[in-house]
Design a protein around this motif. Structure first.
Motif, PDB file in Angstrom:
ATOM      1  N   ARG A   1       8.760 -20.900   7.386  1.00 18.23           N
ATOM      2  CA  ARG A   1       9.639 -20.235   7.711  1.00 18.23           C
ATOM      3  C   ARG A   1      10.807 -20.849   8.457  1.00 18.23           C
ATOM      4  N   GLU A   2       9.939 -22.024   9.438  1.00 15.32           N
ATOM      5  CA  GLU A   2      10.966 -22.699  10.402  1.00 15.32           C
ATOM      6  C   GLU A   2      11.904 -23.655   9.353  1.00 15.32           C
ATOM      7  N   GLU A   3      11.528 -24.243   8.428  1.00 19.46           N
ATOM      8  CA  GLU A   3      12.285 -24.950   7.618  1.00 19.46           C
ATOM      9  C   GLU A   3      13.137 -24.314   6.831  1.00 19.46           C
ATOM     10  N   TYR A   4      12.848 -23.246   6.372  1.00 24.72           N
ATOM     11  CA  TYR A   4      13.729 -22.152   5.716  1.00 24.72           C
ATOM     12  C   TYR A   4      14.732 -21.900   6.690  1.00 24.72           C
ATOM     13  N   ASN A   5      14.858 -21.274   7.463  1.00 17.06           N
ATOM     14  CA  ASN A   5      15.537 -20.917   8.421  1.00 17.06           C
ATOM     15  C   ASN A   5      16.501 -22.113   9.134  1.00 17.06           C
ATOM     16  N   LYS A   6      15.925 -23.290   9.217  1.00 13.94           N
ATOM     17  CA  LYS A   6      16.770 -24.456   9.669  1.00 13.94           C
ATOM     18  C   LYS A   6      17.655 -24.851   8.439  1.00 13.94           C
ATOM     19  N   TYR A   7      17.158 -24.770   7.197  1.00 15.54           N
ATOM     20  CA  TYR A   7      18.087 -25.156   5.885  1.00 15.54           C
ATOM     21  C   TYR A   7      19.033 -24.126   5.687  1.00 15.54           C
ATOM     22  N   GLN A   8      18.850 -22.899   5.877  1.00 14.76           N
ATOM     23  CA  GLN A   8      19.901 -21.848   6.039  1.00 14.76           C
ATOM     24  C   GLN A   8      20.907 -21.775   6.764  1.00 14.76           C
ATOM     25  N   ALA A   9      20.662 -22.705   8.055  1.00 12.47           N
ATOM     26  CA  ALA A   9      21.630 -22.900   8.980  1.00 12.47           C
ATOM     27  C   ALA A   9      22.317 -23.925   8.660  1.00 12.47           C
ATOM     28  N   PHE A  10      21.690 -24.799   8.145  1.00 19.53           N
ATOM     29  CA  PHE A  10      22.283 -26.136   7.895  1.00 19.53           C
ATOM     30  C   PHE A  10      23.321 -25.732   6.601  1.00 19.53           C
ATOM     31  N   LYS A  11      22.932 -24.992   5.530  1.00 17.80           N
ATOM     32  CA  LYS A  11      23.674 -24.938   4.751  1.00 17.80           C
ATOM     33  C   LYS A  11      25.186 -24.162   4.881  1.00 17.80           C
ATOM     34  N   TYR A  12      24.990 -23.322   5.846  1.00 16.24           N
ATOM     35  CA  TYR A  12      26.542 -22.372   6.045  1.00 16.24           C
ATOM     36  C   TYR A  12      27.078 -23.094   7.286  1.00 16.24           C
ATOM     37  N   ASP A  13      26.671 -24.033   7.928  1.00 19.09           N
ATOM     38  CA  ASP A  13      27.212 -24.668   9.234  1.00 19.09           C
ATOM     39  C   ASP A  13      28.445 -25.406   8.659  1.00 19.09           C
ATOM     40  N   LYS A  14      29.585 -25.085   9.165  1.00 16.95           N
ATOM     41  CA  LYS A  14      30.862 -25.787   8.776  1.00 16.95           C
ATOM     42  C   LYS A  14      31.328 -26.888   9.766  1.00 16.95           C
ATOM     43  N   SER A  15      30.488 -26.847  11.122  1.00 16.34           N
ATOM     44  CA  SER A  15      31.211 -27.767  12.136  1.00 16.34           C
ATOM     45  C   SER A  15      31.058 -29.183  11.429  1.00 16.34           C
TER      46      SER A  15
END
Length: 414
Positions: free
Chosen positions: A289-303
């Protein structure tokens, strides 16, 4: 003082004339110059998409001309059509300004982005350029030798007899063999080259080495590699761990409309979203779940993130992103589309290498297109098998590591 003012007016007048000369040019003018240059070089009108884009870009062409980077044939084409840099320094400066304004109003530079704004399109451009560089014959033409009287000269010193429009007997041979045809023009019968043939400036008949359709078919292997890696070759639902583009209410991994699903994926390149973790983990137990959440954050981070040493990067407000540790392993994200190294990058590279190798091998016998297609498909097969093996092993190791760190085999290994 009066002489100085007159000199300034002359300079401004030259700048204005130069500006007008380049600003007034249209897309068709630049395309005519581009095609004329290709004809002078003995190339077909068909070209790679990148060459066509760069060869008709007002600013890039002007810079290339000023720096002496244009070929003699392209320079001649510009002179013939009164499109070359000319006149005083002020007039040339005005031409540069006119080209820049022309670019803004005719969207030449933005067209480059429009050409490359999808992973499939970028992959195809790279594939075309690699093939054209390795096998220029794909976009070339060859003179047509007479069949009736193949050679001129003596048996000891003979040369091929090329069909020429100016020779009456040769014209008859061209018409008899279907190389040319007669059409009515202005009340008179005029001989014109048949499809696939053309006449050069001295009237010699030329035939393109390969049909455009066969050359374009060389993009099939790399196209399959990218589309498969993007998850676009699943017409009945989403890729593993993803919803369908048009999810059904009963099962979001299945599509509610096959025709609509195919249309969204083929035309728009649209894929479904990741499944919620409790459903995603059923098909991807190797991802925590941690990897899943981290990937979701990476995918939508526009910075912006220009530091590539920390395992990820992001350029252009998220237009180009990369990570070494995503749920698909190392991957590149291009305009929001995920391209995993193992299941997209390796198959694409193998298909590209196979296509180039096959085309280079086949050019010796005039079969560069067909051999390139065979080589590309063979490379694709090897690349997909290799990539899938590597990805399967990566997932197995991840699952084993998680099992060793805590958990149970049912959770991580299925």
């Amino acid at each position: 003082m009066a002489d100085r003012m007159r000199q300034i007016r002359n300079i401004l007048s030259d700048i204005g004339d130069g500006f007008k000369a380049d600003y007034e040019l249209g897309r068709e003018d630049r395309r005519n110059a581009f095609l004329r240059g290709r004809k002078l070089k003995g190339e077909t009108e068909e070209s790679t998409k990148w060459d066509a884009m760069m060869g008709t870009h007002p600013g890039i062409n002007r810079m290339s001309e000023a720096m002496g980077k244009l070929s003699p044939e392209d320079q001649q084409a510009l002179r013939e059509l009164d499109m070359n840099l000319r006149g005083s320094t002020a007039h040339k400066a005005g031409q540069f300004l006119g080209s820049a304004a022309n670019d803004l109003t005719q969207d030449a530079t933005r067209s480059i982005y429009w050409l490359l704004n999808a992973a499939q399109a970028t992959g195809e451009v790279i594939n075309e350029k690699a093939l054209a560089k390795a096998v220029p014959q794909l976009y070339g033409k060859s003179p047509v030798q007479s069949t009736d009287i193949p050679y001129t000269g003596t048996s000891d010193d003979k040369s091929p007899r090329i069909l020429n429009l100016k020779d009456k007997r040769m014209r008859e041979e061209m018409l008899d063999r279907g190389y040319a045809k007669t059409i009515e023009k202005g009340g008179q019968d005029v001989i014109t080259a048949a499809r696939g043939y053309s006449f050069d400036d001295v009237g010699d008949l030329q035939k393109r080495n390969y049909t455009p359709g066969m050359v374009q078919a060389l993009a099939i292997p790399t196209g399959i590699a990218i589309n498969s890696g993007l998850g676009l070759l699943t017409p009945f639902g989403g890729a593993e761990g993803y919803k369908a583009a048009l999810p059904s209410e009963e099962d979001p991994t299945k599509t509610s409309n096959v025709i609509g699903e195919v249309g969204l994926k083929y035309i728009m390149g649209r894929t479904g979203q990741l499944l919620p973790y409790n459903e995603f983990s059923q098909v991807r137990p190797d991802v925590s779940r941690e990897e899943y959440n981290k990937y979701q954050a990476f995918k939508y981070d526009k910075s912006e993130d220009y530091d590539i040493t920390d395992g990820d990067f992001s350029f252009g407000a998220g237009a180009l992103r990369g990570t070494t540790d995503g749920i698909h392993g190392p991957e590149l994200q291009f305009l929001g589309r995920s391209l995993p190294l193992t299941t997209a990058g390796i198959p694409y590279a193998a298909a590209l290498a196979g296509g180039v190798g096959g085309a280079m091998y086949g050019q010796r016998t005039g079969k560069a297109a067909s051999r390139g297609l065979i080589g590309g498909m063979a490379g694709l097969a090897v690349g997909q098998v290799t990539g899938n093996i590597i990805e399967s092993e990566r997932r197995r190791r991840n699952a084993a590591e998680k099992l060793a760190a805590g958990g149970n085999a049912e959770q991580y290994l299925g």
